[in-house]
Scaffold this motif. Structure first.
Motif, short mmCIF file in Angstrom:
data_model
loop_
_atom_site.label_atom_id
_atom_site.label_comp_id
_atom_site.label_asym_id
_atom_site.label_seq_id
_atom_site.Cartn_x
_atom_site.Cartn_y
_atom_site.Cartn_z
N VAL A 38 62.49 16.72 -12.11
CA VAL A 38 61.71 16.86 -10.88
C VAL A 38 61.21 18.30 -10.74
O VAL A 38 60.05 18.53 -10.40
N LYS A 39 62.06 19.27 -11.06
CA LYS A 39 61.64 20.68 -10.99
C LYS A 39 60.51 20.95 -11.99
O LYS A 39 59.58 21.71 -11.69
N GLU A 40 60.58 20.34 -13.15
CA GLU A 40 59.51 20.51 -14.15
C GLU A 40 58.17 20.01 -13.58
O GLU A 40 57.13 20.64 -13.75
N VAL A 41 58.21 18.88 -12.88
CA VAL A 41 57.00 18.34 -12.25
C VAL A 41 56.50 19.29 -11.16
O VAL A 41 55.31 19.60 -11.09
N GLU A 42 57.41 19.75 -10.31
CA GLU A 42 57.04 20.70 -9.25
C GLU A 42 56.36 21.93 -9.84
O GLU A 42 55.30 22.36 -9.38
N ASP A 43 56.99 22.51 -10.86
CA ASP A 43 56.45 23.72 -11.48
C ASP A 43 55.08 23.47 -12.11
O ASP A 43 54.18 24.32 -12.01
N ALA A 44 54.92 22.32 -12.74
CA ALA A 44 53.65 22.00 -13.38
C ALA A 44 52.54 21.83 -12.35
O ALA A 44 51.41 22.29 -12.57
N PHE A 45 52.86 21.21 -11.22
CA PHE A 45 51.83 21.05 -10.18
C PHE A 45 51.50 22.40 -9.57
O PHE A 45 50.33 22.72 -9.37
N ARG A 46 52.52 23.20 -9.30
CA ARG A 46 52.30 24.52 -8.69
C ARG A 46 51.47 25.43 -9.59
O ARG A 46 50.82 26.36 -9.09
N ALA A 47 51.44 25.18 -10.88
CA ALA A 47 50.68 26.00 -11.82
C ALA A 47 49.19 25.63 -11.84
O ALA A 47 48.37 26.41 -12.34
N LEU A 48 48.82 24.48 -11.30
CA LEU A 48 47.43 24.03 -11.41
C LEU A 48 46.41 24.98 -10.79
O LEU A 48 45.34 25.18 -11.38
N PRO A 49 46.67 25.61 -9.63
CA PRO A 49 45.64 26.52 -9.09
C PRO A 49 45.31 27.69 -10.01
O PRO A 49 44.18 28.19 -9.98
N HIS A 75 58.12 14.02 -2.23
CA HIS A 75 57.34 15.23 -2.46
C HIS A 75 55.90 15.03 -2.00
O HIS A 75 55.31 13.98 -2.24
N VAL A 76 55.36 16.08 -1.38
CA VAL A 76 53.95 16.07 -1.00
C VAL A 76 53.29 17.33 -1.55
O VAL A 76 53.87 18.41 -1.54
N PHE A 77 52.09 17.14 -2.09
CA PHE A 77 51.27 18.25 -2.57
C PHE A 77 49.94 18.14 -1.84
O PHE A 77 49.29 17.09 -1.86
N PHE A 78 49.54 19.22 -1.21
CA PHE A 78 48.38 19.27 -0.33
C PHE A 78 47.39 20.24 -0.97
O PHE A 78 47.60 21.45 -0.93
N VAL A 79 46.35 19.70 -1.60
CA VAL A 79 45.41 20.50 -2.37
C VAL A 79 44.10 20.62 -1.58
O VAL A 79 43.62 19.62 -1.04
N THR A 80 43.53 21.82 -1.55
CA THR A 80 42.30 22.06 -0.81
C THR A 80 41.15 22.39 -1.76
O THR A 80 41.32 23.18 -2.69
N PHE A 81 40.00 21.78 -1.46
CA PHE A 81 38.77 22.04 -2.20
C PHE A 81 37.67 22.41 -1.21
O PHE A 81 37.69 21.97 -0.06
N ASP A 82 36.67 23.16 -1.68
CA ASP A 82 35.50 23.48 -0.87
C ASP A 82 34.54 22.31 -0.77
O ASP A 82 33.76 22.22 0.17
N SER A 83 34.57 21.44 -1.80
CA SER A 83 33.53 20.41 -1.89
C SER A 83 34.03 19.22 -2.69
O SER A 83 35.03 19.31 -3.41
N GLU A 84 33.28 18.12 -2.57
CA GLU A 84 33.58 16.97 -3.41
C GLU A 84 33.32 17.29 -4.88
O GLU A 84 34.00 16.78 -5.76
N ALA A 85 32.38 18.18 -5.12
CA ALA A 85 32.10 18.60 -6.50
C ALA A 85 33.32 19.28 -7.12
O ALA A 85 33.62 19.07 -8.29
N GLY A 86 34.03 20.08 -6.33
CA GLY A 86 35.26 20.71 -6.81
C GLY A 86 36.31 19.68 -7.17
O GLY A 86 36.98 19.78 -8.20
N ARG A 87 36.45 18.67 -6.31
CA ARG A 87 37.41 17.59 -6.60
C ARG A 87 36.99 16.83 -7.84
O ARG A 87 37.84 16.43 -8.65
#
Length: 119
Positions: A38-49, A75-87
């Motif tokens: 689970v920590k490996e998953v957390e760390d991998a998601f946190r590295a995405l930005p 677990h919840v991950f709340f990701v923010t984008f400026d636009s649909e193009a970013g997503r």
């Protein structure tokens, strides 16, 4: 209302007047997933930005709601984008796909909701 602890806020480029696209992801892990996995998953998601410039903010945490309505999602991950193009760049991005390979073996269920912020 679900409450989540262990919040980490990576980047705050939101302003009161600017609408942002939120991508909310909830995970329910398999019972067989170990704390290390689970920590490996957390760390991998946190590295995405740091790998995907279209991500403007990331906040995450674990469920601590006393209501008992989480249906096993922890677990919840709340990701923010400026636009649909970013997503649109994020979803098929090779680093997002690589994250999916880390997550996949340990995932029981996922719930995803996207929305535009409203004032």
């Amino acid at each position: 209302m679900l409450l989540f602890g262990s919040t980490v806020f990576v980047s705050a480029q939101t302003t009161a007047s600017k609408k942002m696209l939120r991508h909310v992801v909830l995970f329910k892990f398999k019972d067989s997933a170990t704390p290390a996995q689970v920590k490996e998953v957390e760390d991998a998601f946190r590295a995405l930005p740091s790998k995907i410039k279209e991500i403007k903010g990331l906040e995450w945490g674990t469920n601590n709601s006393p209501e008992g309505l989480s249906q096993g999602f922890t677990h919840v991950f709340f990701v923010t984008f400026d636009s649909e193009a970013g997503r649109e760049v994020y979803l098929p991005h090779p680093d997002h796909k690589a994250f999916g390979k880390v997550l996949g073996p340990h995932l029981d269920k996922v719930l995803v909701v996207d929305y535009w912020t409203k004032e």
